[in-house]
Design an enzyme around this catalytic site. Structure first.
Site, short mmCIF file in Angstrom:
data_model
loop_
_atom_site.label_atom_id
_atom_site.label_comp_id
_atom_site.label_asym_id
_atom_site.label_seq_id
_atom_site.Cartn_x
_atom_site.Cartn_y
_atom_site.Cartn_z
N TRP A 125 -12.71 13.49 2.65
CA TRP A 125 -11.84 12.92 1.61
C TRP A 125 -11.80 13.84 0.39
CZ3 TRP A 125 -13.27 6.93 1.69
CH2 TRP A 125 -12.64 6.35 2.80
N ASN A 136 -3.33 -1.72 7.88
CA ASN A 136 -4.63 -2.28 7.50
C ASN A 136 -4.41 -3.79 7.50
OD1 ASN A 136 -5.66 0.28 7.14
ND2 ASN A 136 -5.17 0.34 4.97
N GLU A 191 -10.54 4.42 9.34
CA GLU A 191 -10.66 4.02 7.93
C GLU A 191 -11.15 2.58 7.81
OE1 GLU A 191 -6.82 5.09 6.18
OE2 GLU A 191 -7.55 7.14 5.89
N GLU A 251 0.86 -1.19 0.00
CA GLU A 251 0.00 0.00 0.00
C GLU A 251 0.89 1.24 0.00
OE1 GLU A 251 -3.39 -0.21 2.43
OE2 GLU A 251 -3.80 1.94 2.38
N ARG A 252 0.63 2.10 -0.96
CA ARG A 252 1.43 3.34 -1.14
C ARG A 252 2.90 3.02 -1.40
NH1 ARG A 252 -3.21 5.68 -2.15
NH2 ARG A 252 -4.56 5.81 -0.37
N ASP A 255 -2.62 14.15 7.24
CA ASP A 255 -2.15 12.88 6.68
C ASP A 255 -0.95 13.04 5.76
OD1 ASP A 255 -2.03 10.23 6.05
OD2 ASP A 255 -3.72 10.22 4.67
N ARG A 258 -11.59 17.65 10.63
CA ARG A 258 -10.77 16.42 10.69
C ARG A 258 -9.45 16.67 11.43
NH1 ARG A 258 -8.29 12.85 5.64
NH2 ARG A 258 -6.74 11.78 6.91
N LYS A 296 1.05 10.86 13.75
CA LYS A 296 1.63 11.34 12.49
C LYS A 296 2.20 12.74 12.69
CE LYS A 296 -0.99 8.52 9.23
NZ LYS A 296 -1.80 8.44 8.02
N GLU A 333 3.61 9.12 -0.82
CA GLU A 333 2.22 9.04 -1.26
C GLU A 333 1.69 10.39 -1.75
OE1 GLU A 333 -0.38 7.77 1.91
OE2 GLU A 333 -2.19 8.28 0.82
N HIS A 375 -4.02 18.43 0.86
CA HIS A 375 -4.90 17.37 0.37
C HIS A 375 -5.65 17.78 -0.90
CE1 HIS A 375 -6.52 13.45 0.91
NE2 HIS A 375 -6.21 13.38 2.18
#
Ligand code: GCV
Length: 720
Positions: free
Chosen positions: A561, A229, A310, A186-187, A384, A355, A379, A412, A539
């Site tokens: 998102w 995940n 998520e 992932e990524r 993100d 968020r 983080k 990413e 984002h």
């Protein structure tokens, strides 16, 4: 540092170098451990300081240190020195612990206070001979010292009179692999996962050892093998045997294996009806699972958990808190010395709160409620891994909880592997920022260095490693792996010094070339910020894969998102009001910081649109309007990439063809993408502001529809 500064000097030097011979082709596999011949200037000096290897002790770690010395010295000096039981000539290298060597013990070196991982490298006299001693309190510390010794040679530092004493400031220096059991990362932008689960445990590919060597060379001492995940299957006996095989390979290099645990595993693979952390059957299941793991892997590190985030299961599914969930797992690991690393990356589509505020709202009330073998992993910024974010407010708000900072080494949101973006500057920016938690000087770095009485301190980096021949998908992305290790060892380290060391080891020692490359690296992340998300925007990436611009996207199922959620652009202005008149996210920071970010008079330009919504015609401190300044930043980003291309082209005679050609092509991609970002973003924002571009700035060549229609099917690294 300005790239231009090096240009004129470079042109002259290049003339001198043409004809000096082009370096032989390299494919990047060796990383920064290339051990290229040192050349005439250093040969005699280094050879005199490496005539004999005298290891103390026979552990697998000391054997690894010996084999690394042999490899390094063979590469750099062309010969391997003989091995001896005691120092019997000038130029010996004596390495070990006082416990394993009476000679080292008698030297009375300042090892106290260096812990397990620190070391001393010093020029000494032993048995009447000149020698270099590399000593530590543990064999792993010795190995770190050996790597530092070799790094000094690779960066052409003198060995005579050497006197180094160093120890890591953080206890856990950890990679987080987001690798799935089917080897999709992932990524990940560097091929498949390194872990070939299908052939493990029987086949332990030599590459696993090279991975461990590279990590040990920069002090990384932990690795989470699987995606946060998390597929619960990793906890089945079949996979645990494979995990144990990897742990066996990594052990001599001081690397502990950790796993991402799926909180719902007792249901998914355990046959239970619930994963409620307060249910005794659930507690017993995790305890038995921990016991099983430690039977196979006695030095297993612990679990990393992404819960209630998520779509991942978590304690809140049973109306329990994150602390209750973490503490239940911690109790299972505690008898074995394991720890839980619990991620604070939580936000919810059902929560209408900004968020950027949600993780703090969730975790701040839990401060002091975690068991003493739990760390909370936060983080670097509150959203993100954006090209730029202010520091996460939790760093200034959890005085009783050990915090681990998570950064994303894989890019990413910064152009994947083809954009040159040196992230050392980004991480140093966060680490150096003052949270004002305990008054002035409580920088994020200092917060991380404080284990809050548990002894647990650390930093985690989401790995950018895959099975590509060059490991990371590009030469320059290797620098981010390297810089992560160096900053996790010393969060107060200098991003520029790290870039310089990496450059010398990766590209060569020519001072003008080194200056030029370091100059490019130091400007590269700001260039990405400028062409993607200037002045505090965040984002704005296209949906799903996050490759390319999508500032217009507004129709995704979860509000937070959508890029429009973050830019809040309309006919009047742009930016997210997080001041006291808006979401009041500033209130999550210490009063001094809140005041700084909260006022238009003091907020740094780089954070303006993160914290404030301002009219397009707002006057910046420079006197420009916001609109003009925004356009300027986009163009500056593109111009910096063009400048990097010109600098790189001049470096051709210094660099082997394969690596030179690849980076040349990648920079073409980056330039194309930077223009795409600039044009698409301007086309969208201009459709709202209706303002003309300032003089000297070109209109986007296409209309907004054109940019909106661009799709990137099969972009790498996407989850589905
Ligand atoms: C592992 C971002 C990424 C996800 C990642 C998530 C996380 O949202 O896009 O791919 O999931 O962060 O950190 O858990």
């Amino acid at each position: 540092m300005r790239v231009e500064r090096f240009m004129s000097g470079l042109a002259l030097i290049l003339l001198a170098l043409v004809g000096a011979g082009v370096a032989h082709a390299e494919d990047g596999y060796a990383l920064w451990l290339r051990y290229r011949p040192v050349g005439q200037t250093w040969d005699a000096r280094y050879t005199a300081a490496a005539t004999q290897l005298v290891p103390a002790g026979g552990s697998a770690t000391i054997t690894a240190a010996t084999s690394e010395l042999n490899r390094g010295l063979r590469g750099m000096l062309g010969a391997v020195p003989g091995q001896a039981a005691s120092v019997s000539r000038d130029g010996a290298i004596l390495y070990g612990t006082p416990a394993n060597s009476r000679v080292i013990a008698a030297l009375d070196l300042p090892l106290k206070g260096l812990g397990n991982d620190g070391f001393v490298i010093r020029s000494v006299r032993v048995n009447g001979h000149r020698a270099t001693v590399i000593a530590a309190n543990s064999d792993v510390g010795v190995l770190y010292g050996v790597f530092r010794f070799l790094e000094r040679m690779e960066t052409r530092e003198p060995l005579a009179g050497v006197d180094v004493r160093d120890a890591p400031k953080l206890k856990l220096r950890m990679l987080n692999h987001w690798d799935n059991l089917d080897r999709h990362v992932e990524r990940g932008y560097a091929g498949l996962s390194l872990w070939d689960w299908f052939t493990l445990p029987e086949w332990k590919a030599p590459r696993y050892t090279d991975y461990a060597r590279a990590n040990a060379s920069i002090g990384i001492n932990g690795t989470v093998l699987n995606n946060v995940n998390a597929n619960p299957d990793i906890l089945r006996p079949r996979f645990l045997k494979k995990v144990a095989a990897l742990a066996d390979v990594f052990r001599p290099y001081g690397i502990h294996v950790y796993l991402s645990a799926n909180f719902g595993a007792p249901v998914a693979i355990g046959g239970l009806k619930t994963a409620d952390p307060l249910d005794p059957k659930v507690q017993a299941w995790w305890k038995a699972k921990a016991d099983e793991i430690y039977r196979l892997i006695p030095d297993f590190g612990g679990f990393l958990v992404k819960a209630n985030s998520e779509g991942q299961p978590g304690p809140q599914d049973y109306h329990r808190t994150h602390a209750q969930g973490a503490n239940m797992l911690a109790a299972a690991l505690k008898p074995h010395g394991g720890i839980v690393i619990w991620r604070a990356f939580v936000y919810s589509a059902q929560n209408s709160e900004d968020r950027a505020k949600q993780a703090y709202s969730e975790f701040k009330p839990l401060d002091g409620k975690f068991a003493d073998n739990v760390m909370v992993q936060v983080k670097n910024g509150p959203i993100d891994f954006q090209p730029r974010e202010p520091f996460h407010p939790l760093f200034g708000a959890m005085p009783h909880t050990p915090l681990m900072m998570e950064v994303e080494i894989t890019k990413e949101y910064l152009g994947f592997n083809t954009h040159l973006a040196y992230l050392g500057t980004m991480w140093a920016e966060v680490l150096d920022t003052d949270t004002w938690q305990h008054g002035q000087g409580t920088t994020v770095a200092r917060v991380l260095e404080d284990g809050k009485g548990t002894g647990l301190t650390g930093m985690a980096g989401v790995s950018n490693i895959g099975n590509d021949r060059d490991w990371t998908g590009s030469e320059f992305d290797q620098a981010n792996w390297y810089a992560f290790g160096r900053l996790a060892w010393n969060p107060q380290g200098s991003a520029e010094a790290i870039a310089r060391d990496w450059t010398k080891m990766t590209w060569g020692e020519n001072p003008q070339m080194v200056d030029a490359i370091v100059g490019m690296m130091m400007e590269s992340r700001e260039a990405v910020v400028n062409y993607m998300t200037p002045l505090g925007l965040a984002h704005q990436m296209a949906t799903g894969h996050h490759h390319g611009p999508g500032p217009w996207v507004h129709n995704l199922s979860r509000p937070e998102w959508n890029p429009v959620y973050y830019n809040r652009a309309d006919a009047n202005g742009i930016g997210f009001d997080r001041s006291a008149t808006g979401s009041d996210a500033i209130a999550q920071y210490a009063p001094h910081v809140a005041a700084l970010f909260g006022s238009l008079n003091t907020v740094p330009d780089k954070d303006l649109l993160w914290f404030h919504h301002v009219p397009w015609t707002y006057r910046m401190r420079s006197g420009q309007t916001l609109w003009d300044s925004l356009i300027d930043h986009y163009d500056k980003g593109v111009a910096t990439v063009a400048q990097m291309q010109r600098t790189w082209a001049l470096l051709k005679p210094y660099i082997d063809k394969q690596r030179f050609d690849e980076e040349t092509a990648f920079m073409e991609i980056q330039h194309h993408d930077a223009l795409w970002w600039r044009n698409a973003s301007i086309a969208y924002f201009q459709s709202l502001s209706k303002l003309p571009l300032p003089a000297g700035h070109a209109e986007p060549p296409h209309d907004l529809r054109y940019y909106e229609a661009i799709k990137t099917p099969y972009a790498p690294g996407q989850a589905e």
